[in-house]
Write a protein that holds these residues in place. Structure first.
Motif, short mmCIF file in Angstrom:
data_model
loop_
_atom_site.label_atom_id
_atom_site.label_comp_id
_atom_site.label_asym_id
_atom_site.label_seq_id
_atom_site.Cartn_x
_atom_site.Cartn_y
_atom_site.Cartn_z
N UNK A 1 0.85 -1.18 0.00
CA UNK A 1 0.00 0.00 0.00
C UNK A 1 0.90 1.24 0.00
N UNK A 2 0.30 2.37 -0.23
CA UNK A 2 1.00 3.64 -0.05
C UNK A 2 1.58 3.74 1.36
N UNK A 3 0.76 3.41 2.36
CA UNK A 3 1.22 3.53 3.75
C UNK A 3 2.34 2.55 4.08
N UNK A 4 2.49 1.49 3.30
CA UNK A 4 3.57 0.53 3.53
C UNK A 4 4.94 1.16 3.36
N UNK A 5 5.00 2.24 2.59
CA UNK A 5 6.29 2.86 2.31
C UNK A 5 6.81 3.72 3.46
N UNK A 6 6.05 3.80 4.55
CA UNK A 6 6.61 4.47 5.73
C UNK A 6 7.22 3.47 6.71
N UNK A 7 7.13 2.18 6.40
CA UNK A 7 7.74 1.16 7.24
C UNK A 7 9.26 1.32 7.21
N UNK A 8 9.89 1.27 8.38
CA UNK A 8 11.34 1.47 8.46
C UNK A 8 12.10 0.16 8.26
N UNK B 1 9.42 -10.05 10.13
CA UNK B 1 8.85 -9.87 11.46
C UNK B 1 7.34 -9.76 11.37
N UNK B 2 6.71 -9.93 12.50
CA UNK B 2 5.25 -9.78 12.60
C UNK B 2 4.99 -8.83 13.76
N UNK B 3 5.05 -7.54 13.46
CA UNK B 3 4.98 -6.51 14.50
C UNK B 3 4.02 -5.40 14.11
N UNK B 4 3.66 -4.60 15.07
CA UNK B 4 2.88 -3.38 14.81
C UNK B 4 3.85 -2.29 14.36
N UNK B 5 4.36 -2.44 13.13
CA UNK B 5 5.43 -1.58 12.63
C UNK B 5 5.00 -0.13 12.46
N UNK C 1 4.80 4.35 16.27
CA UNK C 1 6.07 5.09 16.25
C UNK C 1 7.19 4.41 17.05
N UNK C 2 6.90 3.96 18.25
CA UNK C 2 7.91 3.33 19.09
C UNK C 2 7.57 1.85 19.28
N UNK C 3 8.29 1.01 18.59
CA UNK C 3 8.06 -0.43 18.74
C UNK C 3 9.40 -1.14 18.62
N UNK C 4 9.45 -2.33 19.18
CA UNK C 4 10.66 -3.13 19.11
C UNK C 4 10.43 -4.27 18.12
N UNK C 5 11.08 -4.23 16.96
CA UNK C 5 10.88 -5.31 15.98
C UNK C 5 11.49 -6.62 16.46
N UNK C 6 10.77 -7.69 16.25
CA UNK C 6 11.25 -9.02 16.60
C UNK C 6 11.69 -9.71 15.30
N UNK C 7 12.93 -9.50 14.94
CA UNK C 7 13.46 -9.93 13.66
C UNK C 7 13.70 -11.44 13.66
N UNK C 8 13.24 -12.10 12.60
CA UNK C 8 13.46 -13.53 12.44
C UNK C 8 14.10 -13.79 11.08
#
Length: 321
Positions: free
Chosen positions: A135-142, A171-175, A178-185
């Motif tokens: 989506x358009x909003x997907x492009x704000x994912x860091x 990951x499966x996170x609430x990306x 603004x402040x979240x800790x990614x759980x990278x797999x």
């Protein structure tokens, strides 16, 4: 089959909300990072007239959404269309769209989740290849943006052969918080049954795609490769009955399954148990834990184009021809 012209640097991309309003994600201001990302890729970004319309159901009216879609396809300056977000009601637009207008003004159309209904219906009614992708909003994912953007550019900005393969991480996170800790797999596509096969790509979000069954908007191809994924609001039981419905409508040449969000409580054990109910899935290529759907990142793939599946190399490929 109509393959739309590839996007180029300098092209205008129109952002629409055919499902939920962009207000669901905070409106235009909250998504400025997405606009900046697309501008850095070389695109001009514009928005549909009714992008901010938001009723008590969290969406614009049918008339407003249809008008924005028609205007985007008609506007000769617009070369690609991105949806702002998914939702729940995209399929209610289908009887009101002018498919001849869309067919006569082909261009890139990309989104996922609830947009599955619109992408597959446009292909079924016009032969225009559409795309399941960000989506358009997907492009704000860091995190994971490099894989997502590179795949988008590969599929939508370059000609010839395209190869899709697994991301290094996921990951499966609430990306979007603004402040979240990614759980990278570690990223890895997993094989349920081996093989090579080719077929017309259909699908996306499985619950949304199944809404098309029995309607004139359902793709009628016999030799299909099914792309299936489940949203975080669903659970493993929803997927269990949805895949049964899909396999009653199609006899796929291959089955590709997106990663399941953690909220669905779909474990590998449960998934393999579900797949094991169907003897026919042991004789076709089946890959799961793939990079599409409601985990991060997501790849871009076509709806309505012949794709080739090779489980031995864990590659999905297709050609623009």
């Amino acid at each position: 089959m109509i393959i739309p012209k590839k996007l180029r640097i300098g092209d205008e991309i129109r952002v629409l909300s055919p499902s939920s309003s962009i207000e669901r994600t905070g409106g235009l201001e909250a998504n400025q990072v997405a606009e900046e990302t697309l501008r850095k890729l070389g695109f001009k970004v514009t928005f549909g007239k009714h992008i901010l319309e938001n009723d008590v159901l969290g969406s614009a009216s049918i008339e407003s959404r249809v008008e924005d879609i028609h205007q985007a396809f008609l506007d000769e300056h617009v070369k690609g269309i991105l949806t702002s977000i998914g939702g729940f009601n995209c399929n209610e637009l289908l009887p009101y769209l002018d498919y001849e207008l869309i067919k006569n003004h082909p261009k890139v159309f990309c989104g996922y989740s609830d947009i599955t209904a619109l992408s597959n219906a446009i292909y079924a009614q016009t032969g225009l290849v559409t795309y399941s992708g960000p989506h358009y909003t997907s492009f704000k994912m860091r995190v994971h943006q490099e894989y997502q953007t590179e795949c988008f550019r590969n599929v939508l900005m370059s000609e010839g052969k395209h190869q899709l393969s697994a991301s290094d991480t996921w990951s499966s996170d609430s990306w979007y918080v603004p402040d979240y800790t990614p759980h990278i797999q570690q990223g890895e596509w997993k094989i349920y049954s081996e093989g090579k096969a080719s077929g017309m790509s259909v699908g996306g979000n499985i619950g949304t795609f199944n809404l098309l069954q029995g309607t004139r908007y359902q793709p009628a191809d016999e030799a299909v490769v099914g792309f299936l994924e489940l949203e975080e609001e669903g659970d493993f039981r929803d997927f269990t009955r949805a895949i049964a419905s899909f396999l009653q409508a199609y006899t796929p040449k291959a089955l590709l399954i997106g990663r399941f969000p953690q909220e669905t409580e779909m474990s590998e054990e449960r998934l393999r148990l579900v797949l094991g109910k169907y003897p026919e899935l042991k004789s076709i290529p089946v890959i799961y834990d793939m990079d599409f759907g409601h985990t991060q990142p997501i790849m871009t793939f076509p709806i309505g184009q012949v794709v080739h599946v090779d489980t031995f190399s864990k590659v999905v490929s297709f050609f623009d021809e």
